[in-house]
Each structure stands twice: as C-alpha cells, then as structure tokens.
Design an enzyme around this catalytic site. Sequence first.
Site, mmCIF file in Angstrom:
data_model
loop_
_atom_site.group_PDB
_atom_site.id
_atom_site.type_symbol
_atom_site.label_atom_id
_atom_site.label_comp_id
_atom_site.label_asym_id
_atom_site.label_seq_id
_atom_site.Cartn_x
_atom_site.Cartn_y
_atom_site.Cartn_z
ATOM 1 N N LYS A 13 0.828 -1.211 0.000
ATOM 2 C CA LYS A 13 0.000 0.000 0.000
ATOM 3 C C LYS A 13 0.861 1.259 0.000
ATOM 4 O O LYS A 13 0.579 2.201 -0.721
ATOM 5 C CB LYS A 13 -0.926 0.019 1.227
ATOM 6 C CG LYS A 13 -1.883 -1.156 1.292
ATOM 7 C CD LYS A 13 -2.878 -1.032 2.442
ATOM 8 C CE LYS A 13 -2.230 -1.054 3.822
ATOM 9 N NZ LYS A 13 -1.663 -2.371 4.204
ATOM 10 N N ARG A 88 -8.550 0.907 10.108
ATOM 11 C CA ARG A 88 -8.097 -0.464 10.333
ATOM 12 C C ARG A 88 -9.049 -1.232 11.225
ATOM 13 O O ARG A 88 -8.813 -2.391 11.509
ATOM 14 C CB ARG A 88 -6.742 -0.415 11.036
ATOM 15 C CG ARG A 88 -5.546 -0.803 10.187
ATOM 16 C CD ARG A 88 -4.340 -0.689 11.111
ATOM 17 N NE ARG A 88 -3.146 -1.286 10.607
ATOM 18 C CZ ARG A 88 -2.264 -0.700 9.812
ATOM 19 N NH1 ARG A 88 -2.504 0.492 9.343
ATOM 20 N NH2 ARG A 88 -1.166 -1.325 9.468
ATOM 21 N N ARG A 122 12.059 -7.178 4.163
ATOM 22 C CA ARG A 122 12.048 -5.731 3.976
ATOM 23 C C ARG A 122 13.136 -5.052 4.809
ATOM 24 O O ARG A 122 13.383 -5.390 5.957
ATOM 25 C CB ARG A 122 10.678 -5.183 4.379
ATOM 26 C CG ARG A 122 10.573 -3.675 4.291
ATOM 27 C CD ARG A 122 9.169 -3.230 4.161
ATOM 28 N NE ARG A 122 8.449 -3.284 5.424
ATOM 29 C CZ ARG A 122 7.194 -2.871 5.572
ATOM 30 N NH1 ARG A 122 6.529 -2.416 4.534
ATOM 31 N NH2 ARG A 122 6.604 -2.932 6.746
ATOM 32 N N ARG A 155 12.671 -2.827 10.303
ATOM 33 C CA ARG A 155 11.705 -2.242 11.228
ATOM 34 C C ARG A 155 11.441 -3.246 12.337
ATOM 35 O O ARG A 155 11.281 -4.429 12.062
ATOM 36 C CB ARG A 155 10.394 -1.944 10.486
ATOM 37 C CG ARG A 155 10.310 -0.541 9.930
ATOM 38 C CD ARG A 155 9.175 -0.357 8.952
ATOM 39 N NE ARG A 155 7.858 -0.805 9.434
ATOM 40 C CZ ARG A 155 6.715 -0.637 8.761
ATOM 41 N NH1 ARG A 155 6.737 -0.026 7.580
ATOM 42 N NH2 ARG A 155 5.574 -1.075 9.226
ATOM 43 N N ARG A 166 0.827 -8.889 13.548
ATOM 44 C CA ARG A 166 0.159 -7.982 12.600
ATOM 45 C C ARG A 166 -0.842 -8.732 11.729
ATOM 46 O O ARG A 166 -1.915 -8.225 11.420
ATOM 47 C CB ARG A 166 1.200 -7.269 11.731
ATOM 48 C CG ARG A 166 1.908 -6.143 12.497
ATOM 49 C CD ARG A 166 3.255 -5.853 11.914
ATOM 50 N NE ARG A 166 3.185 -5.113 10.666
ATOM 51 C CZ ARG A 166 4.194 -5.022 9.806
ATOM 52 N NH1 ARG A 166 5.338 -5.634 10.069
ATOM 53 N NH2 ARG A 166 4.077 -4.315 8.700
HETATM 54 P P1 ADP Z 1 1.861 -2.019 7.714
HETATM 55 O O1 ADP Z 1 3.197 -1.941 7.076
HETATM 56 O O2 ADP Z 1 1.684 -3.152 8.677
HETATM 57 O O3 ADP Z 1 0.724 -1.842 6.774
HETATM 58 P P2 ADP Z 1 1.699 0.683 8.773
HETATM 59 O O4 ADP Z 1 2.984 1.275 8.418
HETATM 60 O O5 ADP Z 1 0.471 1.115 8.057
HETATM 61 O O6 ADP Z 1 1.817 -0.890 8.778
HETATM 62 O O7 ADP Z 1 1.430 0.856 10.345
HETATM 63 C C1 ADP Z 1 2.376 0.435 11.291
HETATM 64 C C2 ADP Z 1 1.777 0.363 12.674
HETATM 65 O O8 ADP Z 1 1.203 1.630 13.041
HETATM 66 C C3 ADP Z 1 0.633 -0.633 12.853
HETATM 67 O O9 ADP Z 1 1.085 -1.943 13.068
HETATM 68 C C4 ADP Z 1 -0.069 -0.041 14.080
HETATM 69 O O10 ADP Z 1 0.616 -0.314 15.270
HETATM 70 C C5 ADP Z 1 0.037 1.439 13.824
HETATM 71 N N1 ADP Z 1 -1.135 1.912 13.046
HETATM 72 C C6 ADP Z 1 -1.094 2.391 11.783
HETATM 73 N N2 ADP Z 1 -2.336 2.728 11.362
HETATM 74 C C7 ADP Z 1 -3.167 2.439 12.398
HETATM 75 C C8 ADP Z 1 -4.576 2.532 12.587
HETATM 76 N N3 ADP Z 1 -5.386 2.981 11.620
HETATM 77 N N4 ADP Z 1 -5.074 2.155 13.787
HETATM 78 C C9 ADP Z 1 -4.283 1.695 14.761
HETATM 79 N N5 ADP Z 1 -2.958 1.556 14.649
HETATM 80 C C10 ADP Z 1 -2.392 1.925 13.481
#
Ligand code: ADP
Length: 209
Positions: A13, A88, A122, A155, A166
């Site tokens: 994404k 989410r 990654r 990360r 996750r």
């Molecule tokens: P990913 O690479 O898993 O898609 P993101 O970079 O979008 O993850 O988000 C990383 C972390 O930030 C999530 O695992 C969560 O802890 C937090 N986070 C991001 N967006 C949200 C959300 N909408 N609600 C709650 N926590 C969030």
Amino acid sequence: MKLVFLGPPGAGKGTLATLAKENLSLVHISTGDIFRANIRNQTPLGVQVKAILDSGSLVPDDITIAIVKDRLQQPDALGGYLLDGFPRTIVQAQALSGFEQLDAVVNFVLKDSEVVRRLSGRRVCKSCGTGFHLTSLPPKKEGVCDKCGGTLMQRPDDEASAIQERLRVYHAQTAPLVEWYQSRGLLKEIDASPAPETVMKVLKELMGR
Ligand code: ADP
Ligand code: ZN
C-alpha cells in the site's frame, strides 16, 4: 478524489501510494508514517505509541481517529487524498464516515505466505526511509542505501513475532472492513501480487484514468 487503501501489511500500500500520488495527484496520508515520524522525533505521542508499534498491535482507536481527523482538515488534503493504513477497525471506519465522504476503497489482496515473505525481507534506510527488499529489491551494496548512503535496518515490527501479530490483528480487526465497504458500494479489489508498476496500471484503470 478521496481514496482509502485497504489490505494486509506488506501488500504494498505504501509503495503504491507513492506511485499513485504522482499518477493521480493526491496527498498521501499514512497513519503508520505519522506514528513512525512521532517516534523518531520522540514527541509525547511517539513515546506513547512506540511499544505498541514495535509489537505489531494497534494504536487505540480514539488516538488514531483524532490524528486522522486533524490531518484531513489541513488545506492540502481538501482537494483529495489517499488514506493508507486507516481505517483499520470498524470503529475507525464508522468515525471516518461521520466526517468524510469517500469515493472508493481499494482492497489490496495478498495471501498470508506472501505477506510473510515480503515483510521478513524488507529493509529501510535509517536516514531517508527508502525501502528495499533482500530478494526482490536488493540495494547495490549490502546494508547501504542506494539513495543517500545511509544504513539499512529492519523495522522492529518486521521481526518474525511482530509479523505474526500484525497478521492476526489484520484478520481479526481489519479484514471485516472488506465486507463493510462492499455493502456500502465503495469497494474495489486489486491483486497485489504483481510488481508495483503493474499494480499501478491496474489501479489507474480501476480509477478510470
Ligand atoms: P503495515 O506496514 O503493517 O501496513 P503501517 O505502516 O500502516 O503498517 O502501520 C504500522 C503500525 O502503526 C501498525 O502496526 C499499528 O501499530 C500502527 N497503526 C497504523 N495505522 C493504524 C490505525 N489505523 N489504527 C491503529 N494503529 C495503526
Ligand atoms: Zn537513504
């Protein structure tokens, strides 16, 4: 155009959002990026959410919703945006529907085994944030950023235990949003397994561009 990108972690994404914001001239708003920037800068919010992000759990809805609401009111977002990583949870989706009218929700479809492969390989640059992958997008020199020469790191939430968490959270809390948006006539599905450029082409067609 007001878009949401939905899908499991590692579906690309963020990568697609970077391509799409140029192709479709939209502002890219990533809640994950907002949280990580706050952690990097050691703001009160960053201090509060660091352990949550590291473990792969979700930041509480009230905190996340307030941040997004505030961000969407800033002038650059008024002409259209691409929300990446929000909503989410159903609670977040309900809140969003109370203050915004979306044009479409794009669901990135990717199976769990591919999610694990992508996330575990990654690497990101400590200095500029550019992303790499050990097998699909390796840096020219191991451990070093092609762009700025910075050090590459994993990360914390890309470590094996956090990846499992996750995925668990995704299936329990986020996957139900697919049906939620489908029933509201907003959902568009896209196969996230090809290369980003290919996914971008399909996305553009999907958006009628
Ligand atoms: P990913 O690479 O898993 O898609 P993101 O970079 O979008 O993850 O988000 C990383 C972390 O930030 C999530 O695992 C969560 O802890 C937090 N986070 C991001 N967006 C949200 C959300 N909408 N609600 C709650 N926590 C969030
Ligand atoms: Zn770099």
